[in-house]
Write an enzyme that holds these catalytic residues in place. Structure first.
Site, short mmCIF file in Angstrom:
data_model
loop_
_atom_site.label_atom_id
_atom_site.label_comp_id
_atom_site.label_asym_id
_atom_site.label_seq_id
_atom_site.Cartn_x
_atom_site.Cartn_y
_atom_site.Cartn_z
N LYS A 37 0.84 -1.20 0.00
CA LYS A 37 0.00 0.00 0.00
C LYS A 37 0.88 1.26 0.00
O LYS A 37 2.09 1.17 0.26
CB LYS A 37 -0.90 -0.02 1.24
CG LYS A 37 -0.15 0.00 2.55
CD LYS A 37 -1.06 -0.35 3.72
CE LYS A 37 -0.29 -0.34 5.03
NZ LYS A 37 -1.09 -0.89 6.14
N ARG A 133 -10.55 -0.60 15.51
CA ARG A 133 -10.46 0.32 14.38
C ARG A 133 -11.42 -0.23 13.35
O ARG A 133 -12.60 0.07 13.40
CB ARG A 133 -9.00 0.43 13.90
CG ARG A 133 -8.78 1.55 12.90
CD ARG A 133 -7.32 1.69 12.49
NE ARG A 133 -6.77 0.48 11.89
CZ ARG A 133 -5.53 0.37 11.44
NH1 ARG A 133 -4.69 1.38 11.51
NH2 ARG A 133 -5.11 -0.76 10.90
N TYR A 258 16.38 29.98 8.37
CA TYR A 258 15.14 30.67 8.74
C TYR A 258 14.98 30.76 10.25
O TYR A 258 15.24 29.80 10.97
CB TYR A 258 13.92 29.90 8.22
CG TYR A 258 13.66 30.09 6.75
CD1 TYR A 258 13.41 31.37 6.23
CD2 TYR A 258 13.61 29.01 5.89
CE1 TYR A 258 13.15 31.54 4.88
CE2 TYR A 258 13.34 29.16 4.54
CZ TYR A 258 13.12 30.43 4.04
OH TYR A 258 12.85 30.59 2.72
N MET A 306 12.30 24.22 2.31
CA MET A 306 11.52 23.44 1.34
C MET A 306 12.42 22.60 0.42
O MET A 306 12.15 21.43 0.15
CB MET A 306 10.64 24.36 0.50
CG MET A 306 9.68 23.62 -0.40
SD MET A 306 8.69 24.72 -1.42
CE MET A 306 7.61 25.47 -0.20
#
Ligand SMILES: *Cc1c(COP(=O)(O)O)cnc(C)c1O
Length: 364
Positions: A37, A133, A258, A306
């Site tokens: 998955k 669940r 930053y 980023m």
């Protein structure tokens, strides 16, 4: 300068095959439903499925993944681990010969009402053995079995599946209780059974049934916090690399990055590595998270951006622009990085973004 493209995840197919063989040797009587998955936990679902030729079946979470596998020519059994989400998907299940979990009454009724299926569906009934669940309560089982018995859209015998909540905690009695509840609820019924995922396969032999469902250990990442997968004999499949694109000497007492959140404590060399949270490297990686450069660990220093992050190479470093940096993998276990970040190896490998190139290699 190294030819390495920025932010490449090398995926070692031989390690994948080694890990599958080791799983089989630990539970020789069980068949393996390899869990692929979430794009095979970030490793690339098609390539991983092709490499795992000794798996007996595959498990995915979304029908789109199953369809993609079929359209790429994968013909092994494929199970939707959470079942279908919408009655519209039933035709796809039938068309692509996919197996489905049923974990609620809505899914059962949808199958009952579906017309035009070419063949009866292959169904795994999910029992809630204590995780709370997905899955039906054991008390609801007689109702489900009765409905299924008279439903000609379901192939018989059905199979039974459940899932552990705490199998990574070796002294937690909940796991044995779940095994007992699962086995008691389906006692005497025909049909194959499955409860163990990676942690169950490794540490709870009583949970090995006709089918086991390994995910994370296939990729050479540990389900436990007390041991890396390598210490358990598995090989890391993904090695995430990028390279140094700048080195500068920063004087003692100067801020880097930053928010000026890190201040140098001495004159030192700071390298910029071309990878950041835009690639899925966690922005929350604190000062000290290790990065492997030229045979040693150096700390992330300053905030992850980023597209870049900064590391402290130290005052006497010999590293050069263009040198490789390993964020995790062969030389640096992802489990170790995850501990610094406050997460688990599962999350780090799975959350890489599409900007990271997946490159398939066969190491020994
Ligand atoms: C993800 C998943 C697995 C695999 O779990 P790992 O801990 O990665 O081995 C097995 N079964 C189900 C139902 C899952 O959702």
């Amino acid at each position: 300068m190294s030819k390495l493209k920025a932010a490449t995840a090398f995926v070692d197919k031989q390690a994948l095959q080694h890990n599958l063989a080791l799983i089989k040797s630990k539970a020789p009587a069980s068949r393996v439903l390899a869990v692929i998955k979430a794009n095979a936990y970030g490793h690339g679902v098609i390539q991983v499925a092709r490499s795992l030729e000794n798996a007996d079946a595959f498990g995915v979470a979304r029908i789109e993944e199953a369809v993609k596998l079929r359209e790429s020519g994968i013909d092994k059994p494929i199970l939707l681990l959470e079942g279908f989400y919408d009655a519209d998907e039933l035709r796809l299940l039938s068309r692509y010969n996919l197996e489905t979990v049923i974990h609620n009454v809505e899914q059962l009724l949808a199958i009952d009402e579906q017309s035009g299926l070419s063949e009866p569906l292959k169904v795994w009934l999910k029992i809630d053995s204590g995780m709370h669940r997905l899955g039906i309560d054991p008390e609801q089982l007689p109702y489900f079995l009765e409905r299924i018995e008279i439903c000609d859209k379901v192939q018989k015998p059905i199979r039974f599946i459940s899932h552990f909540a705490c199998a990574d905690e070796l002294d937690n009695p909940a796991t044995s209780e779940q095994v007992q509840r699962f086995l008691t609820s389906i006692k005497g019924l025909e049909g194959e059974r499955s409860i163990a995922a990676s942690a169950g396969i490794l540490k709870w032999p009583e949970s090995h049934m006709e089918w086991n469902r390994p995910g994370i250990i296939l990729y050479g990442v540990s389900p436990f916090d007390f041991a890396n997968a390598e210490e358990l004999g598995f090989l890391p499949v993904m090695t995430l690399k990028s390279k140094i694109i700048s080195i500068k000497t920063v004087r003692k007492g100067e801020p880097v990055g930053y928010g000026a959140s890190w201040i140098t404590e001495r004159d030192t060399n700071v390298a910029v590595i071309a990878i950041g949270y835009g690639d899925g490297y966690p922005r929350t990686a604190p000062y000290g998270t290790p990065v492997w450069i030229n045979g040693r660990k150096v700390p992330v220093a300053g905030r992850v951006s980023m597209d870049m992050l900064t590391v402290d190479l130290g005052p006497d470093s010999q590293d050069k622009v263009g040198d490789e940096a390993t964020l995790w993998g062969r030389e640096l276990p992802v489990e170790e990085v995850a501990k610094h970040v406050g997460t688990i190896g599962y999350e780090l490998v799975t959350r890489l973004t599409s900007r990271v190139e997946l490159s398939y290699v066969e190491c020994d």
